[in-house]
Motif scaffolding. Structure first.
Motif, PDB file in Angstrom:
ATOM      1  N   ALA A  60       0.813  -1.217   0.000  1.00  0.00           N
ATOM      2  CA  ALA A  60       0.000   0.000   0.000  1.00  0.00           C
ATOM      3  C   ALA A  60       0.844   1.263   0.000  1.00  0.00           C
ATOM      4  CB  ALA A  60      -0.939   0.001   1.202  1.00  0.00           C
ATOM      5  N   LYS A  63       4.272   4.108  -4.165  1.00  0.00           N
ATOM      6  CA  LYS A  63       3.706   5.053  -5.126  1.00  0.00           C
ATOM      7  C   LYS A  63       4.729   5.256  -6.234  1.00  0.00           C
ATOM      8  CE  LYS A  63       1.910   9.792  -5.446  1.00  0.00           C
ATOM      9  NZ  LYS A  63       1.697  11.057  -4.699  1.00  0.00           N
ATOM     10  N   LEU A 179      -0.026  -7.358  -3.460  1.00  0.00           N
ATOM     11  CA  LEU A 179      -0.695  -6.813  -4.645  1.00  0.00           C
ATOM     12  C   LEU A 179      -1.997  -6.093  -4.274  1.00  0.00           C
ATOM     13  CD1 LEU A 179      -0.176  -9.756  -7.178  1.00  0.00           C
ATOM     14  CD2 LEU A 179       1.088  -7.603  -7.023  1.00  0.00           C
ATOM     15  N   VAL A 180      -2.743  -6.657  -3.333  1.00  0.00           N
ATOM     16  CA  VAL A 180      -3.981  -6.001  -2.891  1.00  0.00           C
ATOM     17  C   VAL A 180      -3.661  -4.667  -2.226  1.00  0.00           C
ATOM     18  CG1 VAL A 180      -5.954  -6.165  -1.332  1.00  0.00           C
ATOM     19  CG2 VAL A 180      -5.263  -8.157  -2.669  1.00  0.00           C
ATOM     20  N   PHE A 182      -0.972  -2.832  -2.745  1.00  0.00           N
ATOM     21  CA  PHE A 182      -0.498  -1.930  -3.801  1.00  0.00           C
ATOM     22  C   PHE A 182      -1.672  -1.340  -4.579  1.00  0.00           C
ATOM     23  CE2 PHE A 182       0.747  -1.347  -8.259  1.00  0.00           C
ATOM     24  CZ  PHE A 182       1.786  -0.433  -8.118  1.00  0.00           C
ATOM     25  N   LEU A 183      -2.654  -2.176  -4.926  1.00  0.00           N
ATOM     26  CA  LEU A 183      -3.819  -1.720  -5.687  1.00  0.00           C
ATOM     27  C   LEU A 183      -4.622  -0.692  -4.898  1.00  0.00           C
ATOM     28  CD1 LEU A 183      -5.634  -2.033  -8.203  1.00  0.00           C
ATOM     29  CD2 LEU A 183      -6.812  -3.882  -7.004  1.00  0.00           C
ATOM     30  N   LEU A 184      -4.918  -1.006  -3.639  1.00  0.00           N
ATOM     31  CA  LEU A 184      -5.718  -0.093  -2.825  1.00  0.00           C
ATOM     32  C   LEU A 184      -4.981   1.227  -2.570  1.00  0.00           C
ATOM     33  CD1 LEU A 184      -7.227  -2.553  -0.173  1.00  0.00           C
ATOM     34  CD2 LEU A 184      -8.397  -1.474  -2.113  1.00  0.00           C
ATOM     35  N   ASN A 186      -2.847   2.724  -4.440  1.00  0.00           N
ATOM     36  CA  ASN A 186      -2.776   3.572  -5.631  1.00  0.00           C
ATOM     37  C   ASN A 186      -4.139   3.996  -6.147  1.00  0.00           C
ATOM     38  OD1 ASN A 186       0.175   3.866  -6.894  1.00  0.00           O
ATOM     39  ND2 ASN A 186       0.055   1.912  -5.846  1.00  0.00           N
ATOM     40  N   LEU A 187      -5.190   3.284  -5.738  1.00  0.00           N
ATOM     41  CA  LEU A 187      -6.536   3.701  -6.108  1.00  0.00           C
ATOM     42  C   LEU A 187      -7.029   4.847  -5.228  1.00  0.00           C
ATOM     43  CD1 LEU A 187      -8.373   0.304  -6.764  1.00  0.00           C
ATOM     44  CD2 LEU A 187      -7.739   2.046  -8.451  1.00  0.00           C
ATOM     45  N   ARG A 192      -3.659   4.786   1.165  1.00  0.00           N
ATOM     46  CA  ARG A 192      -2.203   4.706   1.255  1.00  0.00           C
ATOM     47  C   ARG A 192      -1.715   5.392   2.520  1.00  0.00           C
ATOM     48  NH1 ARG A 192      -0.596   7.896  -2.669  1.00  0.00           N
ATOM     49  NH2 ARG A 192      -0.871   6.313  -4.280  1.00  0.00           N
TER      50      ARG A 192
END
Length: 342
Positions: A60, A63, A179-180, A182-184, A186-187, A192
């Motif tokens: 998370a 960036k 991965l989850v 990282f996705l959250l 950046n969304l 973050r």
């Protein structure tokens, strides 16, 4: 009492101090988890679930929208470190079996120990060194070192070198929390911001649990000398390609390359994490953890020394020029602002 301040003065102290406390518990009170049970047992033996939360928070926090210069420098160092580790593991796997070496000076050495010691850079140590010996862009280049964190890259290197085989679902299960996160992250920048502190917060907890798998009696064995030898190998074998990459791709003086040739504090958790999803490494995971822990300590002490020596020999001129340019730019902008106000 300034306990946190004292820990911060030790290279990798946030990881190493709780790790040592856990190892003391394992050495002198090995039955404590079973005796206390409950939450105490959970925090002393819960390496894997604590690591899973830490791995999520690390994902998370990443960036990728950095400036071009920082991204180029950071990407160069990270990719070079990973390629160097892959090449070293590829060669080592030709002579070292999966179950490790069991006799002689190299008894306890395994492919697992080598990859976990080689592929992760101590980002905090790097950033602090480049604050003293580099430019602002070089200091900020630790931004991508978080990608190396956790067992993800170690597993990729082991698989790519043919040293290990991971079933698809096992590999996905190992990287999914990262991965989850990282996705959250950046969304939603708010997510973050919320999860990023967990990356630091969880370190002493999984370090303490990890320490509870280490018997300090092993340090009286040949593992101590072997660990020092492995640490020096990490510095030499990764620093050479990192220096070349920094000079000819990153546009630096090589100082950043040496500063990145350490073993990350969090790397001590990787052998056990990988063994949890790859049972073929169960037999070597404990010795690998001890060897990696020794690498953390030795590289944290040696890398700052050789970074300073290299900087004085080769990097001082370029770094001073960059700092002067920064000061001139700041002065020019300040003068322009003063004229506008006038």
């Amino acid at each position: 009492m300034r306990i946190k301040h004292a820990m911060d003065r030790i290279p990798g102290g946030l990881m190493l101090v709780p790790l040592l406390l856990g190892a003391l518990c394992k050495t002198f009170a090995p039955t404590a988890p079973a005796y206390f049970k409950g939450f105490t047992q959970g925090i002393m033996t819960g390496v894997i679930p604590i690591l899973a939360v830490w791995f999520f928070c690390m994902g998370a926090s990443i960036k990728l929208s950095a400036t071009g210069t920082v991204l180029r420098k950071s990407g160069t160092l990270v990719v070079t470190k990973l390629l160097a580790a892959w090449a070293i593991v590829l060669v080592a796997s030709l002579v070292i079996p999966t179950e490790g070496i069991h006799a002689g000076f190299f008894a306890g050495l395994s492919i697992l120990a080598i990859v976990c010691a080689m592929d992760m850079t101590n980002g905090g140590l790097y950033a602090s060194l480049m604050q003293s010996y580099g430019t602002r862009e070089e200091a900020g280049a630790f931004v991508l070192t978080s990608i190396e964190s956790g067992p993800l890259m170690s597993m990729i290197i082991l698989g790519a070198s043919g040293a290990a085989h991971f079933e698809p679902q096992i590999f996905i299960g190992a990287v999914l929390p990262f991965l989850v996160g990282f996705l959250l992250g950046n969304l939603d920048p708010k997510l973050r911001e919320f999860f990023t502190p967990g990356g630091q917060l969880m370190i002493p907890f999984f370090a303490f649990a990890l320490g509870n798998t280490i018997d300090l009696g092993t340090l009286l064995s040949p593992l101590a000398a072997l660990g020092v030898a492995l640490a020096l190998a990490v510095i030499v074998l990764t620093a050479i390609p990192l220096i070349l990459a920094d000079r000819f791709i990153g546009g630096g003086t090589g100082t950043a390359g040496i500063a990145a040739s350490s073993t990350a504090g969090a790397a001590a958790a990787n052998p056990l994490a990988i063994a949890a999803v790859a049972p073929q490494f169960d037999a070597v995971a404990r010795d690998a953890t001890v060897l990696v822990a020794i690498c953390i300590v030795v590289t944290s002490l040696v890398v700052p020394i050789i970074t300073g020596l290299w900087y004085r020999a080769f990097g001082r001129g370029m770094a001073e020029t960059a700092r002067q340019d920064d000061r001139r730019l700041a002065a020019a902008l300040g003068e322009r602002g003063h004229l506008v106000e006038g």
